[in-house]
Motif scaffolding. Structure first.
Motif, short mmCIF file in Angstrom:
data_model
loop_
_atom_site.label_atom_id
_atom_site.label_comp_id
_atom_site.label_asym_id
_atom_site.label_seq_id
_atom_site.Cartn_x
_atom_site.Cartn_y
_atom_site.Cartn_z
N ARG A 198 -49.41 14.87 -2.46
CA ARG A 198 -49.52 14.34 -1.10
C ARG A 198 -50.34 15.22 -0.16
O ARG A 198 -50.57 14.84 0.99
CB ARG A 198 -48.12 14.16 -0.49
CG ARG A 198 -47.15 13.37 -1.33
CD ARG A 198 -47.69 12.05 -1.83
NE ARG A 198 -47.94 11.09 -0.77
CZ ARG A 198 -48.37 9.85 -0.99
NH1 ARG A 198 -48.62 9.45 -2.23
NH2 ARG A 198 -48.57 9.03 0.02
N THR A 199 -50.81 16.37 -0.63
CA THR A 199 -51.55 17.30 0.23
C THR A 199 -52.73 16.62 0.91
O THR A 199 -52.95 16.79 2.11
CB THR A 199 -52.04 18.51 -0.58
OG1 THR A 199 -50.91 19.32 -0.92
CG2 THR A 199 -53.01 19.36 0.22
N ASP A 200 -53.50 15.85 0.18
CA ASP A 200 -54.69 15.21 0.73
C ASP A 200 -54.43 13.76 1.15
O ASP A 200 -55.38 13.01 1.38
CB ASP A 200 -55.83 15.26 -0.29
CG ASP A 200 -56.35 16.68 -0.49
OD1 ASP A 200 -56.31 17.47 0.47
OD2 ASP A 200 -56.78 17.00 -1.62
N ASP A 202 -50.86 12.47 2.98
CA ASP A 202 -50.07 12.40 4.21
C ASP A 202 -49.15 13.61 4.38
O ASP A 202 -48.07 13.49 4.96
CB ASP A 202 -49.24 11.11 4.23
CG ASP A 202 -48.40 10.93 2.97
OD1 ASP A 202 -48.44 11.81 2.08
OD2 ASP A 202 -47.70 9.90 2.87
N MET A 203 -49.56 14.76 3.87
CA MET A 203 -48.71 15.94 3.94
C MET A 203 -48.42 16.37 5.38
O MET A 203 -47.32 16.85 5.68
CB MET A 203 -49.33 17.10 3.15
CG MET A 203 -48.48 18.37 3.13
SD MET A 203 -46.76 18.10 2.65
CE MET A 203 -46.95 17.51 0.98
N LYS A 204 -49.37 16.20 6.27
CA LYS A 204 -49.12 16.55 7.68
C LYS A 204 -47.96 15.72 8.23
O LYS A 204 -47.05 16.25 8.88
CB LYS A 204 -50.37 16.33 8.52
CG LYS A 204 -50.19 16.70 10.00
CD LYS A 204 -51.49 16.53 10.77
CE LYS A 204 -51.34 17.01 12.22
NZ LYS A 204 -50.39 16.16 12.98
N ARG A 240 -52.92 24.11 4.49
CA ARG A 240 -54.24 23.47 4.45
C ARG A 240 -54.16 22.06 5.02
O ARG A 240 -55.00 21.63 5.81
CB ARG A 240 -54.74 23.45 3.02
CG ARG A 240 -55.86 22.45 2.75
CD ARG A 240 -56.24 22.41 1.30
NE ARG A 240 -56.75 21.11 0.92
CZ ARG A 240 -57.45 20.89 -0.18
NH1 ARG A 240 -57.71 21.86 -1.01
NH2 ARG A 240 -57.87 19.67 -0.47
N ALA A 241 -53.12 21.32 4.60
CA ALA A 241 -52.96 19.95 5.09
C ALA A 241 -52.70 19.92 6.59
O ALA A 241 -53.23 19.06 7.31
CB ALA A 241 -51.81 19.27 4.34
N LYS A 244 -55.97 20.72 8.40
CA LYS A 244 -56.90 19.59 8.32
C LYS A 244 -56.47 18.47 9.25
O LYS A 244 -57.29 17.82 9.90
CB LYS A 244 -56.96 19.08 6.88
CG LYS A 244 -57.98 17.98 6.66
CD LYS A 244 -58.03 17.58 5.19
CE LYS A 244 -59.05 16.47 4.96
NZ LYS A 244 -59.10 16.07 3.52
N GLY A 245 -55.15 18.27 9.34
CA GLY A 245 -54.64 17.20 10.19
C GLY A 245 -54.81 17.45 11.67
O GLY A 245 -54.81 16.52 12.48
#
Length: 247
Positions: A198-200, A202-204, A240-241, A244-245
């Motif tokens: 789910r990192t790339d 909806d992890m945020k 990282r997530a 990025k978010g």
């Protein structure tokens, strides 16, 4: 804390519900030790090594050996899952769930509910390529009649609805269960699976929901329950997530 005590702590995390092994600490200590240091360590660490009743040597507890094999494997599995093509990753996870039986069928529901139609098609193609049979054929072969009809009920109707309609809520719950000291093997494996897959995606949102539901930042919770390279890898993916978010 002496080096022997530090090493014993690295080995003995199984009793505290901590995930992973502190590989860095182990290596820093072990590479400096001579044979006599190792002998002293074995003799002084009764929580790990037991004196043989018949012969003059110290033997490692079987339960610890199994634990170490499993915990060292966590970091390797996380890296492999991260680098693997998503189609293959999902296909292999589905295969493992089918082989484990009803206690792992919730993972099949998760895959079906949280992947796009293209992702599911890709996983089906990968499954066919890897195992020379379709996933439908494998389900028909491995899952008995009534279980096949009620497969969606294995993970609970409420979880299935959350999985479909509110993935961050669902995954937050899965992560919370995975990081409990009394988590089952299937539940523990979800920590790696959810972070990696789910990192790339909806992890945020998942991290924000986790903080909302449990009052602790997800990265902080992982730092509390994981160790070594395994911990660093998962925390880095979450951070990282989040970064990025917020861009």
């Amino acid at each position: 804390m002496s080096s022997s005590d530090a090493l014993a702590k690295s080995f003995s995390v199984s009793h505290s519900g901590i995930f992973g092994v502190d590989e860095k600490s182990m290596l820093e200590i072990l590479v400096k030790w001579q044979p006599e240091h190792l002998s002293t360590f074995r003799n002084e660490t009764s929580s790990i090594f037991l004196k043989d009743e018949r012969f003059p040597f110290e033997k490692c507890e079987e339960i610890l050996l199994k634990f170490l094999k499993r915990e060292f494997k966590r970091f390797k599995d996380a890296v492999v899952q991260w680098t693997m093509h998503p189609w293959e990753r999902d296909a292999r996870m589905a295969r493992k769930a089918l082989k484990r039986g009803s206690q792992a069928y919730g993972l099949l529901i998760e895959l079906a509910c949280t992947r796009s139609s293209d992702e599911l098609l890709g996983a089906r193609r990968a499954y066919q390529s890897l195992y020379s049979e379709s996933i439908e054929e494998d389900v028909a072969c491995r899952v008995e009649g009534i279980q096949r009809q009620d497969l969606g009920e294995e993970s609970g109707l409420k979880d299935t609805i959350y999985c479909l309609c509110a993935p961050p809520v669902y995954f937050s719950k899965i992560l919370d269960s995975a990081m409990k000291a009394n988590a089952t093997k299937n539940e523990k494996e979800a920590l790696t699976r959810v972070i990696v897959t789910r990192t790339d995606v909806d992890m945020k949102d998942i991290a924000e929901e986790y903080n909302k539901q449990y009052g602790t930042p997800l990265a902080k919770k992982i730092e509390d329950v994981a160790l070594g390279n395994y911990k660093d890898f998962l925390v880095t993916l979450v951070q990282r997530a989040l970064a990025k978010g917020s861009e």
